[in-house]
Enzyme design. Structure first.
Site, PDB file in Angstrom:
ATOM      1  N   SER A 144      -4.185   3.592   3.704  1.00 24.08           N
ATOM      2  CA  SER A 144      -4.927   3.343   2.462  1.00 24.08           C
ATOM      3  C   SER A 144      -6.197   2.610   2.820  1.00 24.08           C
ATOM      4  O   SER A 144      -6.302   2.029   3.912  1.00 24.08           O
ATOM      5  CB  SER A 144      -4.047   2.492   1.525  1.00 24.08           C
ATOM      6  OG  SER A 144      -4.803   1.939   0.469  1.00 24.08           O
ATOM      7  N   TYR A 157       1.640  -4.603  -0.418  1.00 22.96           N
ATOM      8  CA  TYR A 157       1.120  -3.268  -0.133  1.00 22.96           C
ATOM      9  C   TYR A 157       0.049  -3.340   0.961  1.00 22.96           C
ATOM     10  O   TYR A 157       0.097  -2.589   1.950  1.00 22.96           O
ATOM     11  CB  TYR A 157       0.536  -2.677  -1.413  1.00 22.96           C
ATOM     12  CG  TYR A 157      -0.041  -1.290  -1.264  1.00 22.96           C
ATOM     13  CD1 TYR A 157       0.788  -0.177  -1.195  1.00 22.96           C
ATOM     14  CD2 TYR A 157      -1.418  -1.082  -1.217  1.00 22.96           C
ATOM     15  CE1 TYR A 157       0.266   1.110  -1.074  1.00 22.96           C
ATOM     16  CE2 TYR A 157      -1.958   0.191  -1.097  1.00 22.96           C
ATOM     17  CZ  TYR A 157      -1.110   1.281  -1.028  1.00 22.96           C
ATOM     18  OH  TYR A 157      -1.639   2.544  -0.910  1.00 22.96           O
TER      19      TYR A 157
END
Length: 267
Positions: A144, A157
């Protein structure tokens, strides 16, 4: 499109979203697919398999909780037995818990993010790499933009996605002598339910009582260099197909960013 005829690719999180699109695009490139997802996603996996087959590819499916090495190993072994080989691993499965400050996150939320987004990647590679032949192959880890920078409210995350990059770089050093390349892909916002949902809209527009997708699009577009709010799943899948192909035969240890300029915008 790159030619992956005769290759077999393992994709985790393959039942829906970007994972399903990965499977479709690899089938478009001529590959056969081993599609894995959670046990509760079995119906979704059947749909993914049908889409791969309609594109001319073979598809074996398997279910596993990615945080369980035993389950992942069993599913991979079964799929490789069916399809005959393994050439490419796409570690795509991931989760994103609701955004909150780091000090308010429960131990369970923290651990579940690491179990899926980091340990699950390791399990996928550990289960898959022994099946890659002597001619080599490719590992693509879907990270990401949060694997390259920090953003508020995303501690577990972001930590897991940064750690996945460290894992990839280490794997690249370890697997290079076996002609196995290891790279990461870093999407920004992607037009999937992980982004397109009321909770995200409220996080992006806390000034509104009931923000709509259009309200969120204004914010997301303002963050990018290109005048779009997000990239499409196919854009992420195209990056994975490229990195898996011979067109990227000397690319390893790279971080390929697909984010419409999110990480490069100065203000």
């Amino acid at each position: 499109m790159p030619d992956l005829t005769g290759k077999v690719v393992l994709v985790t999180g393959a039942g829906s979203g970007t994972g399903r699109v990965h499977c479709e695009r690899f089938a478009d490139a001529g590959a056969d697919v081993l599609a894995l997802d959670r046990p509760e996603a079995v119906d979704d996996l059947h749909e993914t398999a049908g889409r791969v087959r309609r594109r001319g590819g073979r598809c074996a499916t398997g279910t596993a909780d990615i945080s369980s090495l035993a389950e992942v190993t069993s599913a991979v072994e079964s799929g490789v037995t069916t399809l005959g080989r393994l050439d490419v691993i796409v570690a795509n499965a991931g989760i994103h818990t609701p955004n909150r400050p780091a000090w308010t996150i429960s131990t369970q939320e923290w651990q579940r993010n690491l179990d899926v987004n980091l340990t699950g990647v390791w399990h996928t590679v550990k289960a898959g790499v022994p099946h890659i032949g002597t001619e080599g192959g490719s590992v693509v880890i879907i990270s990401s933009t949060n694997g390259l920078r920090g953003t508020t409210g995303t501690a577990p995350y972001t930590a897991s996605k940064h750690a996945a990059v460290g894992l990839a770089l280490t794997l690249g050093n370890e697997l290079g002598p076996q002609s196995i390349r290891v790279n990461t892909v870093h999407p920004g916002a992607v037009a999937t339910p992980m982004v397109r949902n009321p909770t995200t809209y409220k996080r992006l527009r806390p000034d509104l009582d009931n923000p709509t997708e259009a309200d969120a699009i204004e914010v997301l577009t303002s963050r990018n260099l290109l005048p779009v709010p997000w990239v499409e799943p196919v854009d992420v899948a195209n990056a994975a197909v490229f990195l898996a192909s011979d067109q990227a035969r000397y690319i390893t240890g790279a971080q390929l960013v697909v984010d419409a300029g999110l990480t490069q915008k100065a203000t």
